[in-house]
Design a protein around this motif. Sequence first.
Motif, short mmCIF file in Angstrom:
data_model
loop_
_atom_site.label_atom_id
_atom_site.label_comp_id
_atom_site.label_asym_id
_atom_site.label_seq_id
_atom_site.Cartn_x
_atom_site.Cartn_y
_atom_site.Cartn_z
N GLY A 149 0.81 -1.21 0.00
CA GLY A 149 0.00 0.00 0.00
C GLY A 149 0.84 1.26 0.00
O GLY A 149 0.33 2.34 0.32
N LEU A 150 2.12 1.13 -0.38
CA LEU A 150 2.99 2.32 -0.47
C LEU A 150 3.19 2.71 -1.93
O LEU A 150 3.41 1.83 -2.77
N PRO A 151 3.14 4.00 -2.23
CA PRO A 151 3.40 4.42 -3.62
C PRO A 151 4.78 3.95 -4.09
O PRO A 151 5.75 4.00 -3.32
N ARG A 152 4.83 3.48 -5.33
CA ARG A 152 6.11 3.09 -5.91
C ARG A 152 6.91 4.35 -6.25
O ARG A 152 6.32 5.41 -6.50
N LYS A 153 8.23 4.18 -6.32
CA LYS A 153 9.09 5.34 -6.66
C LYS A 153 8.71 5.90 -8.03
O LYS A 153 8.64 7.11 -8.23
N SER A 154 8.44 4.97 -8.98
CA SER A 154 8.11 5.43 -10.34
C SER A 154 6.79 6.24 -10.32
O SER A 154 6.65 7.22 -11.05
N THR A 155 5.85 5.83 -9.49
CA THR A 155 4.58 6.56 -9.39
C THR A 155 4.83 7.97 -8.85
O THR A 155 4.31 8.96 -9.37
N LEU A 156 5.64 8.04 -7.82
CA LEU A 156 5.89 9.35 -7.20
C LEU A 156 6.62 10.27 -8.18
O LEU A 156 6.30 11.46 -8.28
N ARG A 157 7.56 9.72 -8.93
CA ARG A 157 8.28 10.55 -9.91
C ARG A 157 7.31 11.08 -10.97
O ARG A 157 7.33 12.26 -11.33
N GLU A 158 6.45 10.17 -11.43
CA GLU A 158 5.49 10.55 -12.46
C GLU A 158 4.57 11.68 -11.98
O GLU A 158 4.12 12.51 -12.77
#
Lengths: 620, 83
Positions: A592-601
């Motif tokens: 349930g934690l945002p992925r790094k790629s999601t946060l970058r996007e």
Amino acid sequence: MFKGGWTGKILRVDLTREKHAVQDLDGEVARSFMGGRGLAVKILWDELKPGTDPLSPENKLILATGPLTGFALPSSGKLVVASKSPLTGGYGDGNIGTRASYQMKKAGYDAIVVEGRAKEPVVLVVEDSEIKLEKADDLWGKDTYTVQDELEEKHGKEAGILMVGPGAEKLIRFGVVISEKGRAGGRPGIGTVMASKNLKAVVIKGTKEIPAYNREELRELAAEGYKEIKASANYDFWVRQGTMATIEWSQENSVLPSYNFREGWFERADEISGTTMEKVYKVAQKGCPFCNMQCGNICEIKEGPYKGWRVEIDYENIAMLGSNLGIGSMDWAMTLNLYADLQGIDTITLGSVLAFTAELVEKRMLPEDKLGLKLRWGDGEAMLQLAELIAERKGFGEKLGEGVKALSKALGGEWFAMHIKGLEISAYDCHAAPGMALAFATSPIGAHHKDAWFIAWELKIGRDVISKEKVDRLLEMQRIRGGLFEAAVACRLPWIELGFSLEWYPKYLKAATGLDFTLKELYEMADRIYDLIRCFWAREHGGWSREMDYPPERWFKEPLTRGPLAGSKLSKEAYDKLLSWYYEARGWDSRGLPRKSTLRERGLGYVAEQLEAQGMKLEE
Amino acid sequence: MPRLRFIGRLREILGSELELEASSPITLSQILEKLPQEARRLILAEDGRLRVIVLVNEKPAQGLSQVIKPSDVVRFVPIVSGG
């Protein structure tokens, strides 16, 4: 930089140092987070030291408007109150329909951020650029109706006034911010944060014109919007009953919480329905500024210790303080509602705490002599006595003021402690509504209906359907309700209740700010806000696990025994499927934690870096 | 004879339950035509979109052409948000 909509200024007040400053609002922040909840979580993420005690002077109380606030547009008279929550330990917020919203914009501010703690009780008075702290010794301890009258007398009837009640002053963990006698917001204890700063009230008066990119177009669009709302087929019924029509609705659909969410059907629902309210109790109508579909039902109590008092009621309050306590008396449900409003404590959580306590007593897990009174389902008088003990933090009330989660940890009964992430569940039972359960469980402040109202959409899709499509619809709803409306700070009710088209909002934003926003861009902004809120929770809790996104065990364990859906309960396997699809659709990992790629996007790469710097491992 | 159930404003107009006189299957659209104009306006938008949720035996209706059997229960549920 700003062509309109935003004032471009944030007022910062430090109560410890008795200083204030005016800060420029960063244009990029405004574009990416807009205002309201978006601006609030951005400030909390950037400025709050991880692990800050929510009731310490270091926590920040944020009062935030949005770019539509203050213009004469459909339902744009709200503001958001936000902080790190003393009830959940995570991000908390709420919205309130109040004159303070447009007064803040007219005074020249998009938001007011308060930190520190005053040496003694104060009222913060904001009149354009003149900022004062006035002594509030004479107001401290007074109920919210009295304080509203006294401050209006001193500052005028048009002044925007936000306050805390005596319950919040005693640091009950579910104190709310109150305005104009019964307008409440900030369920996760935002009023308690305000009280912990010795801030009894904020009074705001402004004289400036709110900047607009194209005032004439805004006026024309507003007129068209108002007309569309008024032409709605359901308009008259809505104005007569407002959200109280939902009592009948929930009963018919077996989601009306009864007996601490043991059931979704109540044998005396008719006695607390919108129709009963309309026929017997309603005496006046009230609404938020700029609203032409006012839903505030002002009712007069006919019997009991508060006979003759007036109280503004709506569905959530009457369900949580009526059917959920086994109370089929409108007088007693309204009395409890009024008492909570006077004390400045959250009605929904109060309903849940009282119900949980009644069930502890029923199950002989809490001896009545310890409680100091005889508590039975449906006994309004005993429930009021217990509410008084809570508000005054007397006897066993001291413990109850910590909320259901803390109470269940201390006394047991965690499987029927009806909260998610520490926030007590609003008035929809989910034994037969897996999508609604998921909506509550993934709501960014804990189990509150503001972001989580999915039940009607779920009926439309099919209650027993377990599909990715259902999850996608939930995300869509969160983007609209929790994203667009909470960041632009506009009321969701024209859209959901009367079918007011969402296409109006990009037009309003363009005319107000001069900026082009498509609905797609607004939904991307919503996702950014949800990701950041999730990261804030993870930072403050030192990590995350999917159990944090589970509803209470009761809905899986104990089927309904009454009503047309008797025998229904949630399936854990089905719920887990929905939750996994939800994470996947959000770009979050299996914890349930945002992925790094999601946060970058989403332009939140710096958030990923900060979490990792604190030792949290995020997946790519 | 299909039974129709209503709440909210529709209940005020039509009562909580209405038994339709139809011994053979008819479509949902045909049922709506039998209702008074005021009720139809609450159920159907001008573009033909359903304004309310229609449940046939507690399952979502599959469009206006869905055939309703004499033994069916059809519920008309307005979309509300509850505060």
